[in-house]
Design a protein around this motif. Structure first.
Motif, short mmCIF file in Angstrom:
data_model
loop_
_atom_site.label_atom_id
_atom_site.label_comp_id
_atom_site.label_asym_id
_atom_site.label_seq_id
_atom_site.Cartn_x
_atom_site.Cartn_y
_atom_site.Cartn_z
N GLY A 16 0.57 -1.16 -0.19
CA GLY A 16 -0.19 -0.04 0.03
C GLY A 16 0.69 1.43 -0.09
O GLY A 16 0.06 2.36 0.06
N VAL A 17 2.11 1.06 -0.06
CA VAL A 17 3.04 2.27 -0.25
C VAL A 17 2.97 3.19 -1.50
O VAL A 17 3.09 2.01 -2.63
CB VAL A 17 4.35 2.03 0.26
N THR A 18 3.10 4.22 -1.76
CA THR A 18 3.18 4.85 -3.04
C THR A 18 4.58 4.44 -3.42
O THR A 18 5.51 4.35 -2.75
CB THR A 18 3.09 6.31 -3.09
N LYS A 19 4.87 4.56 -4.96
CA LYS A 19 6.13 4.21 -5.65
C LYS A 19 7.23 5.15 -5.16
O LYS A 19 8.26 4.84 -4.76
CB LYS A 19 5.91 4.26 -6.90
N GLU A 20 6.80 6.40 -5.10
CA GLU A 20 7.79 7.37 -4.59
C GLU A 20 8.16 7.14 -3.35
O GLU A 20 9.37 7.31 -2.87
CB GLU A 20 7.19 9.01 -4.80
N GLN A 21 7.52 6.85 -2.19
CA GLN A 21 7.62 6.58 -1.06
C GLN A 21 8.65 5.27 -0.85
O GLN A 21 9.50 5.32 0.03
CB GLN A 21 6.53 6.60 0.18
N ALA A 22 8.21 4.34 -1.74
CA ALA A 22 9.01 3.23 -1.71
C ALA A 22 10.35 3.25 -2.14
O ALA A 22 11.54 2.61 -1.53
CB ALA A 22 8.23 2.08 -2.47
N GLU A 23 10.55 4.12 -3.20
CA GLU A 23 11.97 4.45 -3.76
C GLU A 23 12.78 5.26 -2.56
O GLU A 23 13.83 4.89 -2.63
CB GLU A 23 11.70 5.21 -4.94
N ASP A 24 12.15 6.11 -2.01
CA ASP A 24 12.71 6.94 -0.80
C ASP A 24 13.10 5.81 0.21
O ASP A 24 14.52 6.23 0.57
CB ASP A 24 11.97 8.04 -0.54
N VAL A 25 12.20 5.05 0.66
CA VAL A 25 12.75 3.91 1.61
C VAL A 25 13.96 3.20 1.20
O VAL A 25 14.90 2.94 1.98
CB VAL A 25 11.51 3.22 2.22
N MET A 49 17.67 -5.86 3.91
CA MET A 49 16.78 -4.88 3.19
C MET A 49 15.22 -4.80 3.57
O MET A 49 14.64 -3.96 3.55
CB MET A 49 17.14 -5.00 1.83
N TYR A 50 14.73 -6.17 3.59
CA TYR A 50 13.20 -6.49 3.77
C TYR A 50 12.83 -5.72 5.19
O TYR A 50 12.07 -4.78 5.43
CB TYR A 50 12.75 -7.74 3.61
N TYR A 57 9.90 2.48 6.74
CA TYR A 57 8.68 3.01 6.16
C TYR A 57 7.63 3.21 7.48
O TYR A 57 7.06 4.16 7.40
CB TYR A 57 7.83 1.91 5.20
N ILE A 58 7.71 2.36 8.39
CA ILE A 58 6.85 2.53 9.81
C ILE A 58 7.46 3.92 10.54
O ILE A 58 6.41 4.79 10.76
CB ILE A 58 7.02 1.38 10.69
N ASP A 59 8.59 4.07 10.67
CA ASP A 59 9.28 5.39 11.14
C ASP A 59 8.75 6.46 10.30
O ASP A 59 8.06 7.54 10.82
CB ASP A 59 10.50 5.17 11.17
#
Length: 156
Positions: A16-25, A49-50, A57-59
């Motif tokens: 459920g994370v957006t692509k931009e947020q996932a890439e930032d993480v 990494m996982y 992401y939670i932080d």
């Protein structure tokens, strides 16, 4: 490594994370890997990494939610002004600004900005007890400075 990054991005997006947020993480994780003093064995990088992606992401989610709460509190207030926002208390603000920066910050956050001790501890990454003690010491310094200027508890 790129394959792991792609897998982690896909995993976060599935969650459920957006692509931009996932890439930032994932980018944050790569920076963390580069800054680590010891190398991680190759067979453990994927798991690292996982695990790191989920935690990061939670932080980030908690921090963003906290910022939104602060934003809502500050910009959608129903109250007009605090009693300290009048010219009547300018002398008090001047004395607070003359204190050492850490003392002034604590007093400003607690009295003028309305943060609780727990919120201040979280913002400054202190323990609650350290905030209480530091706030007490800051009050004592302010009280001493105000007494030297001729102000007393009854006439403030």
């Amino acid at each position: 490594m790129i394959g792991f990054a792609t897998d982690v991005i896909a995993y976060l997006m599935k969650s459920g994370v957006t692509k931009e947020q996932a890439e930032d993480v994932v980018q944050d994780i790569f920076v963390k890997l580069l800054e680590m003093p010891a190398a991680i064995p190759g067979e453990k990088i994927r798991a690292f990494m996982y695990r790191s992606a989920i935690r990061r992401y939670i932080d980030k989610y908690r921090r963003d939610r906290r910022y939104m709460d602060i934003f809502r509190q500050e910009f959608f207030k129903t109250q007009e002004l605090s009693p300290f926002e009048t010219t009547e208390y300018d002398f008090l603000l001047e004395e607070v600004e003359r204190l050492p920066p850490q003392d002034a910050l604590l007093l400003d956050l607690f009295y003028f900005q309305g943060f609780s001790i727990g919120e201040i501890a979280e913002l400054l990454s202190y323990s609650v007890s350290k905030v209480k003690v530091s706030l007490h010491r800051s009050r004592q310094k302010l009280k001493k400075a105000l007494k030297q200027k001729g102000y007393h508890h009854g006439n403030i």
